[in-house]
Design a protein around this motif. Structure first.
Motif, short mmCIF file in Angstrom:
data_model
loop_
_atom_site.label_atom_id
_atom_site.label_comp_id
_atom_site.label_asym_id
_atom_site.label_seq_id
_atom_site.Cartn_x
_atom_site.Cartn_y
_atom_site.Cartn_z
N ALA A 319 0.84 -1.20 0.00
CA ALA A 319 0.00 0.00 0.00
C ALA A 319 0.87 1.25 0.00
N GLU A 320 1.94 1.21 0.78
CA GLU A 320 2.82 2.37 0.88
C GLU A 320 3.64 2.57 -0.38
N TYR A 321 3.92 1.49 -1.09
CA TYR A 321 4.55 1.63 -2.41
C TYR A 321 3.68 2.50 -3.31
N TYR A 322 2.37 2.21 -3.30
CA TYR A 322 1.43 2.98 -4.12
C TYR A 322 1.39 4.44 -3.68
N ILE A 323 1.25 4.66 -2.37
CA ILE A 323 1.16 6.03 -1.85
C ILE A 323 2.45 6.80 -2.18
N CYS A 324 3.58 6.18 -1.93
CA CYS A 324 4.87 6.85 -2.20
C CYS A 324 5.04 7.13 -3.69
N SER A 325 4.55 6.23 -4.54
CA SER A 325 4.63 6.45 -5.99
C SER A 325 3.82 7.66 -6.41
N CYS A 326 2.64 7.81 -5.81
CA CYS A 326 1.81 8.99 -6.11
C CYS A 326 2.49 10.28 -5.64
N LEU A 327 3.21 10.19 -4.52
CA LEU A 327 3.86 11.36 -3.95
C LEU A 327 5.20 11.68 -4.59
N ASP A 328 5.61 10.87 -5.58
CA ASP A 328 6.90 11.06 -6.24
C ASP A 328 8.05 10.85 -5.27
N MET A 329 7.89 9.91 -4.36
CA MET A 329 8.88 9.64 -3.32
C MET A 329 9.36 8.19 -3.36
N ASN A 330 9.23 7.55 -4.54
CA ASN A 330 9.55 6.13 -4.63
C ASN A 330 10.83 5.86 -5.41
N ASN A 331 11.67 6.86 -5.51
CA ASN A 331 12.98 6.71 -6.16
C ASN A 331 12.91 6.13 -7.56
N GLY A 332 12.09 6.77 -8.40
CA GLY A 332 12.09 6.40 -9.82
C GLY A 332 10.89 5.61 -10.27
N THR A 333 10.25 4.84 -9.39
CA THR A 333 9.06 4.09 -9.79
C THR A 333 7.83 4.87 -9.35
N ASP A 334 7.70 6.06 -9.89
CA ASP A 334 6.64 6.96 -9.48
C ASP A 334 5.60 7.13 -10.58
N VAL A 335 4.43 7.60 -10.20
CA VAL A 335 3.40 7.93 -11.17
C VAL A 335 3.83 9.21 -11.89
N GLU A 336 3.70 9.21 -13.21
CA GLU A 336 4.04 10.40 -13.98
C GLU A 336 3.15 11.57 -13.58
N ARG A 337 3.63 12.78 -13.88
CA ARG A 337 2.81 13.97 -13.66
C ARG A 337 2.89 14.88 -14.87
N THR A 338 1.83 15.64 -15.05
CA THR A 338 1.85 16.67 -16.08
C THR A 338 2.66 17.85 -15.57
N PRO A 339 3.03 18.79 -16.43
CA PRO A 339 3.75 19.98 -15.95
C PRO A 339 2.98 20.73 -14.86
N GLY A 340 1.65 20.65 -14.89
CA GLY A 340 0.83 21.32 -13.88
C GLY A 340 0.65 20.53 -12.61
N GLY A 341 1.23 19.32 -12.55
CA GLY A 341 1.21 18.54 -11.32
C GLY A 341 0.14 17.48 -11.23
N LEU A 342 -0.64 17.25 -12.29
CA LEU A 342 -1.68 16.23 -12.25
C LEU A 342 -1.07 14.84 -12.42
N LEU A 343 -1.49 13.89 -11.60
CA LEU A 343 -1.07 12.50 -11.79
C LEU A 343 -1.48 12.04 -13.18
N TYR A 344 -0.58 11.36 -13.86
CA TYR A 344 -0.86 10.96 -15.23
C TYR A 344 -0.47 9.51 -15.44
N VAL A 345 -1.49 8.67 -15.67
CA VAL A 345 -1.26 7.23 -15.83
C VAL A 345 -1.32 6.82 -17.29
N ARG A 346 -2.36 7.28 -18.00
CA ARG A 346 -2.43 6.99 -19.43
C ARG A 346 -3.35 7.96 -20.15
N GLN A 347 -3.28 7.91 -21.45
CA GLN A 347 -3.92 8.90 -22.30
C GLN A 347 -5.44 8.87 -22.22
#
Length: 523
Positions: A319-347
């Motif tokens: 669970a914390e892997y997921y939370i940390c990924s959303c927070l950009d705190m997972n050392n590279g295995t993070d959820v992408e973000r748009t320039p405006g900061g929105l979480l971005y998973v797919r098109q």
């Protein structure tokens, strides 16, 4: 499916990080959004998506009765339920996930929803779905999975009141299993039984009975539902399989019954079903692992579960892997973000992942707050205030704090999508014009119009912007302008929780700075 440890689909935008935006600037609009209004509009959306005979207190008045013969060909009453998006197919899996998330929102935040005067509307939204599931579960080992099919439906552009497309119904049973569908429907009915336990105990008991039967059916006759109902493959294929849904259902049934049987199921199958193996960066109608891992983490708060502490801790680590990924705190295995900061998973329909992430972040923030702990990410320690602040940032982006100054929640604020990809909304209301509009007549006379839709699908969360925060408000741009029930459902809990903030989020840390939040926006 990706390598074990992470499940990702589609192409992602390049990850470019900059630590240059101060928290006070990022959240300068704190308190600017009316979360109670957003909550009310979110719940109104589900009335626009209703199928069947509409009740006397229907508030979305541009809709009328539809789908009144659903199930007739198969000799079963399948009238009711929800259309999933801008079309008129009733897809069981996303509908069940929608009801589960609505129920979870009420379970966690009933007091706040009630304070906003919206609890009855929330209960109505849940019950409209569960009433349909009771009908669709015609015997212990039979569950009707779908009414209509996407191919014929997409050939036509009609109001639901005029439908001429196929309303053939499809089921799963002992010979044609659908463990994922049965599991998610069991989860929805178990969660809803908790919601109705006090206000309608008889109904709660009925839902729980169906949930238990469905779980047994799904577990005994295992298989993916899209192998049994092949017409669903192009629309809601089960990429993650059924094991996540069975674990998810077991945890919901444990929460509803407090029975050790269901907890032991989730413990015993934690490894072989991937509950403590899969580390995710998305939570959706298809992929339930992050959600069930957060639920398992909640059990650690209860002393009586100490005997299962080791396995529950493994669940929590995922669970914390997921939370940390959303927070950009997972050392590279993070959820992408748009320039405006929105979480971005797919098109395609990215906002579904944003709303579900915001919900899990909110719930997890409350969880570590109540346990007086901090989250240890590979990138550093994070407290509950920072997690909630990030959930708020995502919610505020949805409501208009974004480069387009666009509210992606339809009907909220002065600037929102006016050309939502939605058949009923894009054609003159049946209440205003009762003349028949044929299958292709809607395409000829309404689909291509440049004008805004004549009807507003208030509370719909559209697919949202692309990876560069760009959004094109065109009816034919369905990847961005179509909305789905499971997009909006998690927002009910998020908005309810954010209503509780009595002071700007900057003050939550009592003057501390939040280094993490300085990386919200990327260039």
């Amino acid at each position: 499916m990706a390598e074990k440890g992470e499940l990702r689909f589609g192409r992602h935008c390049p990850l470019l990080l900059i630590h240059a935006v101060l928290l006070t600037l990022l959240l300068a609009v704190a308190g600017a959004f009316d979360y109670a209004d957003a909550l009310a509009k979110s719940l109104l959306y589900f009335e626009a998506q209703r199928s069947g005979r509409l009740p006397y207190n229907q508030r979305v008045t541009w809709r009328d009765h539809s789908g009144l013969t659903d199930g007739l060909e198969q000799g079963v009453d399948l009238v009711g339920g929800y259309y999933d998006a801008g079309d008129h197919v009733k897809f069981g899996l996303p509908m069940a996930f929608t009801v589960t998330m609505l129920s979870w929102s009420v379970i966690e935040y009933a007091e706040q929803i009630d304070h906003a005067g919206e609890l009855e509307h929330a209960l109505d939204a849940i019950k409209w779905g569960t009433d349909y599931f009771v009908k669709a579960h015609t015997s212990p080992n039979v569950l009707w999975a779908e009414v209509g099919d996407g191919d014929t439906d997409h050939y036509c552009w009609q109001r639901p009141e005029d439908m001429t497309t196929s309303r053939r119904a499809y089921k799963v049973d002992e010979n044609n299993p659908g463990s994922d569908l049965a599991g998610e429907t069991a989860a929805a009915m178990a969660a809803a039984s908790i919601v109705f336990r006090k206000s309608n105990p008889h109904y709660a008991h009925l839902l729980l009975h169906h949930a238990q039967q469905l779980f047994e059916f799904g577990d005994r006759y295992r298989g993916e539902y899209d192998r049994s109902v092949e017409v669903v493959k192009s629309y809601y294929g089960s990429v993650s399989g059924y094991k996540d849904e069975l674990l998810w259902a077991a945890l919901w049934l444990h929460r509803a019954t407090d029975s050790e049987f269901y907890l032991n199921y989730a413990i015993d199958k934690a490894h072989c079903f991937g509950g403590v193996g899969w580390a995710m960066t998305e939570f959706s109608w298809d992929v339930k692992y992050a959600g069930l891992q957060v639920m398992a983490s909640q059990l650690l708060m209860k002393a009586k579960h100490k005997t299962h502490g080791h396995i529950l801790e493994l669940y929590r680590s995922k669970a914390e892997y997921y939370i940390c990924s959303c927070l950009d705190m997972n050392n590279g295995t993070d959820v992408e973000r748009t320039p405006g900061g929105l979480l971005y998973v797919r098109q395609w329909n990215n906002m579904q992942y944003v709303s579900s992430a915001a919900f899990l972040l909110t719930v997890y923030s409350d969880l570590i707050s109540s346990s007086n702990k901090k989250l240890q990410c590979p990138g550093g320690l994070v407290d509950h205030e920072e997690i909630l602040a990030f959930a708020k940032f995502q919610a505020d982006y949805i409501l208009g704090s974004n480069p387009m100054n666009m509210s992606y929640l339809v009907g909220y604020g002065p600037n929102y999508p006016r050309r939502v990809h939605h058949r009923g909304a894009s054609i003159v209301s049946y209440r205003e014009y009762r003349g028949f509009i044929g299958c292709t007549q809607g395409y000829d006379n309404w689909y291509g119009r440049p004008e805004p839709n004549p009807n507003v699908v208030t509370g719909a969360l559209v697919g949202g912007p692309d990876c560069q925060d760009n959004f094109l408000d065109q009816r034919g741009n369905y990847m961005q302008t179509e909305a789905c029930t499971y997009n909006t459902a998690p927002l009910v809990g998020v908005f309810a929780r954010l209503m509780q903030l009595e002071r700007p989020i900057q003050e939550l840390g009592r003057g501390r700075s939040f280094p993490l939040l300085a990386s919200y926006k990327k260039k």
